[in-house]
Design a protein around this motif. Structure first.
Motif, PDB file in Angstrom:
ATOM      1  N   UNK A 181       0.794  -1.199  -0.472  1.00  0.00           N
ATOM      2  CA  UNK A 181       0.218   0.171   0.123  1.00  0.00           C
ATOM      3  C   UNK A 181       0.234   0.871  -0.197  1.00  0.00           C
ATOM      4  N   UNK A 182       0.875   2.417  -0.934  1.00  0.00           N
ATOM      5  CA  UNK A 182       1.821   3.404  -0.683  1.00  0.00           C
ATOM      6  C   UNK A 182       0.282   4.673  -0.769  1.00  0.00           C
ATOM      7  N   UNK A 183       0.260   5.622  -0.401  1.00  0.00           N
ATOM      8  CA  UNK A 183      -0.701   6.289  -0.634  1.00  0.00           C
ATOM      9  C   UNK A 183      -1.804   6.027  -0.888  1.00  0.00           C
ATOM     10  N   UNK A 184      -2.351   4.955  -0.253  1.00  0.00           N
ATOM     11  CA  UNK A 184      -3.609   4.825   0.044  1.00  0.00           C
ATOM     12  C   UNK A 184      -3.994   3.986  -1.440  1.00  0.00           C
ATOM     13  N   UNK A 185      -3.343   3.564  -2.065  1.00  0.00           N
ATOM     14  CA  UNK A 185      -3.617   2.977  -3.173  1.00  0.00           C
ATOM     15  C   UNK A 185      -2.431   1.089  -3.372  1.00  0.00           C
ATOM     16  N   UNK A 186      -3.307   0.167  -3.864  1.00  0.00           N
ATOM     17  CA  UNK A 186      -2.498  -1.525  -4.235  1.00  0.00           C
ATOM     18  C   UNK A 186      -1.912  -1.204  -5.163  1.00  0.00           C
ATOM     19  N   UNK A 187      -0.555  -1.478  -4.392  1.00  0.00           N
ATOM     20  CA  UNK A 187       0.252  -2.136  -6.173  1.00  0.00           C
ATOM     21  C   UNK A 187       0.787  -3.274  -5.974  1.00  0.00           C
TER      22      UNK A 187
END
Length: 263
Positions: free
Chosen positions: A6-12
């Motif tokens: 999770x990075x800045x609210x995004x799942x990558x």
């Protein structure tokens, strides 16, 4: 394992992040090498982008060819719907397909803009194993291209892997082994590029070097999605062909230098 972060609210996907990092490092190194030939930065950047796009398409195409029967079986079982199609598009890449596709796209670009083949190929070659090494780290986190069952502490259980690796037994981290060897190959090729008068020698050195790495690491591979022909995996056959190409390139280079010295 961390296949998703999770990075800045995004799942990558970790695999995708590693590929992006590898591509960025490869472009940086290629541009840096191009300076030694006084090549335009933008032209080198554009050439690398073409190579990356061709590499992506080639890697996916070879995967589809190798796994064609399994893919058809999947569609027969699950049906032709968006879920099966999207799962096919998301995963499944074969490095040698990417290498061939990237080379084809790069040569097409150089031919179209009438740019010097040797200069660009030799500048980009050390960047190839650098990008590949980062991609193999992504393979490790994703749980693809996995190794043979192996006892701890070397063997690692790929918990939470989103790939096809079994998660209940420790596996040899062949992805990390190949990554380390690719990093070493990139460093050796870069050293060769800086020190040797004939910088184009890095091309056959890469062919022979990576072929040797792949033939060695294939002994530790356990995944079945590679195709087996006459007891050798598809990648092993392609490695032998790549090594032969490297030897032939060295022979041609030697004969040319010998002929030039006699004139």
């Amino acid at each position: 394992m961390y296949p998703i972060i999770s990075l800045f609210g995004l799942s990558l996907g970790t695999y995708g992040i590693c590929c992006v990092i590898g591509g960025a490092l490869a472009i940086w190194l290629a541009i840096r090498n191009g300076k030694r030939f006084q090549q335009d930065r933008f032209a080198m950047l554009e050439a690398c982008v073409w190579a990356l796009i061709g590499g992506f398409l080639g890697a996916k195409l070879l995967y589809l060819l190798i796994s064609f029967s399994d893919i058809m079986e999947m569609f027969q079982t699950s049906g032709w719907n968006w879920d099966t199609i999207s799962s096919l598009l998301e995963g499944g890449f074969v490095f040698y397909g990417g290498l061939l596709g990237g080379l084809a796209a790069l040569l097409l670009y150089l031919h179209h803009f009438q740019l010097p083949y040797g200069v660009y190929l030799s500048s980009i070659t050390p960047a190839v194993p650098l990008a590949h090494a980062c991609g193999r780290i992504g393979c490790f986190f994703a749980g693809c291209c996995y190794g043979i069952p192996y006892d701890p502490p070397i063997g690692i259980c790929l918990k939470n892997a989103i790939g096809t690796a079994p998660t209940d037994i420790p596996l040899f981290p062949v992805q990390l082994l190949e990554s380390g060897m690719d990093f070493l190959l990139a460093e050796l090729l870069q050293l060769c590029f800086r020190k040797r008068t004939r910088k184009t020698d890095v091309i056959p050195f890469y062919c022979i070097g990576y072929a040797g790495i792949r033939l060695f690491t294939e002994r530790f591979r356990y995944d079945s999605e590679r195709g087996i022909y006459f007891s050798l995996a598809t990648s092993e056959w392609l490695s032998l062909a790549l090594a032969l190409c490297g030897i032939l390139l060295l022979l041609v280079s030697f004969l040319r230098r010998k002929k030039a010295s006699h004139q």
